[in-house]
Design an enzyme around this catalytic site. Structure first.
Site, PDB file in Angstrom:
ATOM      1  N   ALA A  13       0.833  -1.370  -0.024  1.00  0.00           N
ATOM      2  CA  ALA A  13       0.063  -0.076   0.068  1.00  0.00           C
ATOM      3  C   ALA A  13       0.805   1.202  -0.016  1.00  0.00           C
ATOM      4  O   ALA A  13       0.424   2.306  -0.541  1.00  0.00           O
ATOM      5  CB  ALA A  13      -0.791   0.040   1.145  1.00  0.00           C
ATOM      6  N   LYS A  63      -1.991 -15.162   3.814  1.00  0.00           N
ATOM      7  CA  LYS A  63      -0.598 -14.673   3.388  1.00  0.00           C
ATOM      8  C   LYS A  63      -0.317 -13.913   4.648  1.00  0.00           C
ATOM      9  O   LYS A  63       0.934 -13.844   4.933  1.00  0.00           O
ATOM     10  CB  LYS A  63      -0.949 -13.715   2.144  1.00  0.00           C
ATOM     11  CG  LYS A  63      -1.698 -12.447   2.396  1.00  0.00           C
ATOM     12  CD  LYS A  63      -1.741 -11.585   1.293  1.00  0.00           C
ATOM     13  CE  LYS A  63      -2.498 -10.489   1.338  1.00  0.00           C
ATOM     14  NZ  LYS A  63      -2.164  -9.310   0.240  1.00  0.00           N
ATOM     15  N   ARG A 125       3.474  -5.469   6.738  1.00  0.00           N
ATOM     16  CA  ARG A 125       3.484  -5.178   7.939  1.00  0.00           C
ATOM     17  C   ARG A 125       3.585  -6.273   8.755  1.00  0.00           C
ATOM     18  O   ARG A 125       4.316  -6.329   9.989  1.00  0.00           O
ATOM     19  CB  ARG A 125       2.312  -4.312   8.319  1.00  0.00           C
ATOM     20  CG  ARG A 125       1.232  -5.040   8.632  1.00  0.00           C
ATOM     21  CD  ARG A 125      -0.029  -4.131   8.749  1.00  0.00           C
ATOM     22  NE  ARG A 125      -0.603  -3.060   7.849  1.00  0.00           N
ATOM     23  CZ  ARG A 125      -1.573  -2.124   7.531  1.00  0.00           C
ATOM     24  NH1 ARG A 125      -2.211  -2.118   8.899  1.00  0.00           N
ATOM     25  NH2 ARG A 125      -1.658  -1.456   6.560  1.00  0.00           N
ATOM     26  N   ASN A 126       2.768  -7.415   8.507  1.00  0.00           N
ATOM     27  CA  ASN A 126       2.742  -8.658   9.228  1.00  0.00           C
ATOM     28  C   ASN A 126       4.342  -9.430   9.271  1.00  0.00           C
ATOM     29  O   ASN A 126       4.785  -9.795  10.334  1.00  0.00           O
ATOM     30  CB  ASN A 126       2.016  -9.618   8.638  1.00  0.00           C
ATOM     31  CG  ASN A 126       0.684  -9.286   8.758  1.00  0.00           C
ATOM     32  OD1 ASN A 126      -0.063  -9.357   9.853  1.00  0.00           O
ATOM     33  ND2 ASN A 126      -0.037  -8.544   7.725  1.00  0.00           N
ATOM     34  N   GLN A 153      -3.158  -7.844  10.908  1.00  0.00           N
ATOM     35  CA  GLN A 153      -3.952  -8.636  10.597  1.00  0.00           C
ATOM     36  C   GLN A 153      -3.838 -10.173  10.818  1.00  0.00           C
ATOM     37  O   GLN A 153      -4.585 -11.011  11.378  1.00  0.00           O
ATOM     38  CB  GLN A 153      -4.658  -8.531   9.225  1.00  0.00           C
ATOM     39  CG  GLN A 153      -4.907  -7.113   8.894  1.00  0.00           C
ATOM     40  CD  GLN A 153      -3.678  -6.270   8.284  1.00  0.00           C
ATOM     41  OE1 GLN A 153      -2.573  -6.745   8.538  1.00  0.00           O
ATOM     42  NE2 GLN A 153      -4.093  -5.734   7.132  1.00  0.00           N
TER      43      GLN A 153
END
Length: 239
Positions: A13, A63, A125-126, A153
């Site tokens: 993003a 994912k 970010r994960n 998430q």
């Protein structure tokens, strides 16, 4: 699901915001996805449309699950390309296995779907969260909403997929033990991530132990089980 749409990568993003060239897919009913794909398309942001909503929703959640583990592996092995590739082989085989349980005729993990998984494991970010947990800069007690990053998430997704696939009334035949087991028992990486992130039974280093288990089969075996057996369980998603 007539009015539900999914918009996914391959992209990051923040890089779209910086107008780096990117691709995306919008999935759902044709009457919505085609005009929206055309509306969203820009010179630096090419949007394709696809009708397989369930596969993309499932893969979109998975994912993020496996990206956390990818970040841990990267940190714990000092960015070892070999270790990361071993992890990639096992986690993608679990993703394929799980998707065949939840979608009747899932699209193959290839092309944009594979690329979306790759970029999320690489820089999302994960993955960042997994790295920070493994190197001690973050702890689980800090929660899964991180200042400057937002919601991670993958943490809640680990819990959701583990509970979904671990239900006592579900069973599939274990290929070696020849006895019925819950589907989650054939997903050692998912099980390990649950032990690290949710039940907190083991440290982050356990992800490497799971990868280096000498009894673990070739990831291809798990894929063949999924593709060669009638595993689809529509009740899992209330279909």
């Amino acid at each position: 699901m007539e009015n539900i749409l999914y918009l996914g990568g391959p992209n990051i993003a923040s890089e779209i915001y910086n107008k780096e060239y990117a691709n995306a897919r919008i999935c759902g009913a044709e009457k919505w996805r085609k005009p929206l794909a055309k509306f969203l398309r820009q010179p630096h942001f090419i949007v394709w449309d696809n009708g397989d909503l369930v596969t993309h929703e499932v893969m979109g959640g998975l994912k993020n699950v496996y990206a956390i583990g990818a970040g841990m592996v990267a940190s714990l092995t000092n960015e070892s390309a070999t270790s990361k590739s071993v992890y990639f082989a096992h986690c993608t085989s679990e993703m394929i296995f799980i998707t065949h349980l939840l979608a009747k005729n899932p699209e193959k993990l290839a092309g944009p779907l594979l690329a979306d998984t790759y970029v999320t494991l690489l820089k999302g970010r994960n993955a960042w969260y997994g790295q920070k947990l493994a190197n001690g800069e973050l702890t689980l007690d800090m929660g899964d909403s991180i200042k400057g990053k937002g919601m991670i998430q993958g943490v809640s997704a680990v819990k959701a997929f583990y509970e979904l696939l671990g239900q006592s009334h579900l069973s599939i035949l274990h290929p070696e033990e020849k006895k019925p087991v819950a589907p989650v028992e054939l997903c050692p990486i998912l099980k390990t991530l649950h032990k690290i992130l949710i039940s907190r039974e083991v440290p982050t280093e356990a992800i490497l132990q799971a990868l280096r288990d000498e009894t673990m089969n070739d990831p291809r075996d798990r894929i063949e089980i999924a593709q060669n057996h009638a595993f689809y369980m529509p009740s899992l998603l209330g279909q």
